[in-house]
Design a protein around this motif. Sequence first.
Motif, PDB file in Angstrom:
ATOM      1  N   ALA A 228     -16.974  88.521  10.223  1.00  0.00           N
ATOM      2  CA  ALA A 228     -16.846  89.646   9.284  1.00  0.00           C
ATOM      3  C   ALA A 228     -16.540  89.130   7.886  1.00  0.00           C
ATOM      4  CB  ALA A 228     -15.725  90.589   9.727  1.00  0.00           C
ATOM      5  N   ARG A 229     -16.981  89.891   6.890  1.00  0.00           N
ATOM      6  CA  ARG A 229     -16.631  89.555   5.519  1.00  0.00           C
ATOM      7  C   ARG A 229     -15.145  89.841   5.281  1.00  0.00           C
ATOM      8  NH1 ARG A 229     -21.656  91.619   1.746  1.00  0.00           N
ATOM      9  NH2 ARG A 229     -20.036  91.723   0.178  1.00  0.00           N
ATOM     10  N   PHE A 230     -14.563  89.173   4.291  1.00  0.00           N
ATOM     11  CA  PHE A 230     -13.182  89.441   3.911  1.00  0.00           C
ATOM     12  C   PHE A 230     -13.182  90.698   3.038  1.00  0.00           C
ATOM     13  CE2 PHE A 230     -13.065  84.936   4.958  1.00  0.00           C
ATOM     14  CZ  PHE A 230     -11.988  84.933   5.831  1.00  0.00           C
ATOM     15  N   ASP A 231     -12.940  91.815   3.706  1.00  0.00           N
ATOM     16  CA  ASP A 231     -13.155  93.137   3.125  1.00  0.00           C
ATOM     17  C   ASP A 231     -12.125  94.063   3.767  1.00  0.00           C
ATOM     18  OD1 ASP A 231     -14.272  95.888   3.393  1.00  0.00           O
ATOM     19  OD2 ASP A 231     -16.015  95.075   2.358  1.00  0.00           O
ATOM     20  N   PRO A 232     -11.510  94.977   3.009  1.00  0.00           N
ATOM     21  CA  PRO A 232     -10.470  95.835   3.600  1.00  0.00           C
ATOM     22  C   PRO A 232     -10.965  96.672   4.778  1.00  0.00           C
ATOM     23  CG  PRO A 232     -11.104  96.608   1.402  1.00  0.00           C
ATOM     24  CD  PRO A 232     -11.686  95.246   1.571  1.00  0.00           C
ATOM     25  N   SER A 259     -16.803  83.741   8.471  1.00  0.00           N
ATOM     26  CA  SER A 259     -17.210  84.568   7.332  1.00  0.00           C
ATOM     27  C   SER A 259     -17.938  83.745   6.281  1.00  0.00           C
ATOM     28  CB  SER A 259     -15.975  85.213   6.688  1.00  0.00           C
ATOM     29  OG  SER A 259     -16.351  86.142   5.699  1.00  0.00           O
ATOM     30  N   ALA A 260     -18.717  84.452   5.462  1.00  0.00           N
ATOM     31  CA  ALA A 260     -19.334  83.831   4.283  1.00  0.00           C
ATOM     32  C   ALA A 260     -18.842  84.582   3.056  1.00  0.00           C
ATOM     33  CB  ALA A 260     -20.856  83.908   4.378  1.00  0.00           C
ATOM     34  N   ASN A 290     -18.151  79.363   4.769  1.00  0.00           N
ATOM     35  CA  ASN A 290     -19.059  78.477   4.039  1.00  0.00           C
ATOM     36  C   ASN A 290     -18.288  77.475   3.176  1.00  0.00           C
ATOM     37  OD1 ASN A 290     -18.297  80.838   2.656  1.00  0.00           O
ATOM     38  ND2 ASN A 290     -20.062  80.767   1.299  1.00  0.00           N
ATOM     39  N   LEU A 291     -16.995  77.738   2.935  1.00  0.00           N
ATOM     40  CA  LEU A 291     -16.165  76.777   2.213  1.00  0.00           C
ATOM     41  C   LEU A 291     -15.965  75.506   3.044  1.00  0.00           C
ATOM     42  CD1 LEU A 291     -13.385  79.232   0.959  1.00  0.00           C
ATOM     43  CD2 LEU A 291     -15.484  78.560  -0.221  1.00  0.00           C
TER      44      LEU A 291
END
Length: 406
Positions: A228-232, A259-260, A290-291
């Motif tokens: 999942a994206r880092f999103d609330p 996550s990306a 991706n980091l």
Amino acid sequence: MDARLRERNIEEYWPVIGEEVDEIKKLAEPLKGMKVLHVNATAYGGGVAEILHNLVPLMRSVGLDARWRVLEAPDEFFNVTKKFHNTLQGADIEITEEEWDLYERVCQENTKLIQDEEILVIHDPQPAAVRKYLDLNDRKWLWRCHIDLSTPNMTVWKRFFRYLEGYDKLIFHLEEYFPEGWKEKSVAFPPSIDPLSEKNSDLDEDFIKTTLERLEIDPKRPLITVVARFDPWKDLFSAIDVYRIVKEEISDVQLAIVSAMATDDPEGWFFYEKVLRYAGVDEDIKFCTNLKGVGNKEVNAIQRATTVALHTAIREGFGLVISEALYKKVPVVARPVGGVKIQVKHGENGYLAWEKEKLAEYVIRLIKDENLRKKMGENGKRTVVENFIITVHLKNYLKTFLNLLG
């Protein structure tokens, strides 16, 4: 700018869908040579870019002159459109006049993306206002919405919907997302995964093993994976809570948060740091982004090594990561939101629940019962092949184009 396109041939899908390949080619015949343009906000990160990387070349392979271009915009623009994303999904956030002006100005500048194409598919809120500044009524305009528009912030919606008035069709994932009064103009079909893409194709065991070693994931221990994206809206804090409940009973369990960091989501960095802090010093929580060099192929490897996939989003337009896991025969435990509930069939290929304790209970059940996991895994793959792969998606687009052209 034009996004880079790979080569793709519809014939490659024979092993997956068989004679349906010929049906798709026949369906596309009246559209051969038709110039189709997709426009979205970013060439990398998130489900929309991922779909277009695979869908546009497939459209070309059946004879359409399909193209894909990406908005050119400053970072401040994406700060504003993230507010659009959140408010159109119901968040109570104010958008200032200066922000509305910036949004319109950037969209007006990006009208140069539109050239001689005959069918224009504009994806999500970011480029939606481009239509307003082009008097091209001889073209066919579609707005493809990838978010949950069922309960929008009405203050924002009453202003935003004016940008959509010039569109011939609005496409949503589900009928429940159709805005009030727009049913006649709307059509619903789900997005898709590509079984032949780097993210979903078969991998050799050595690559999976090396990837897990590099990310310090133990292949001999149970693994819960959240993609999942880092999103609330994704509520990764609840995912960590579920993992902690499971760990009380299954002490060697691991959690991978995959996550990306997308280029059109500046808010993501803020939430990444918050989730990192919430996870604390638990070495069994692995952040795979991706980091750390985690691309599509590495995500594929992690998913194939997963015992149970978990999804704790509180709002979700569709959730392609659900289909990705199911296609790899991994059962999914998730909250019954948006498009998730049409992918996960409770008790057949996974489980649905709202409460963290209940989600943890289902995860524990699946970790402990290998036969149940295998049965649900087989059911999951069948669900995706029949409903949520790219060839089904392509057919839905072709039918929509044919319908628009009469």
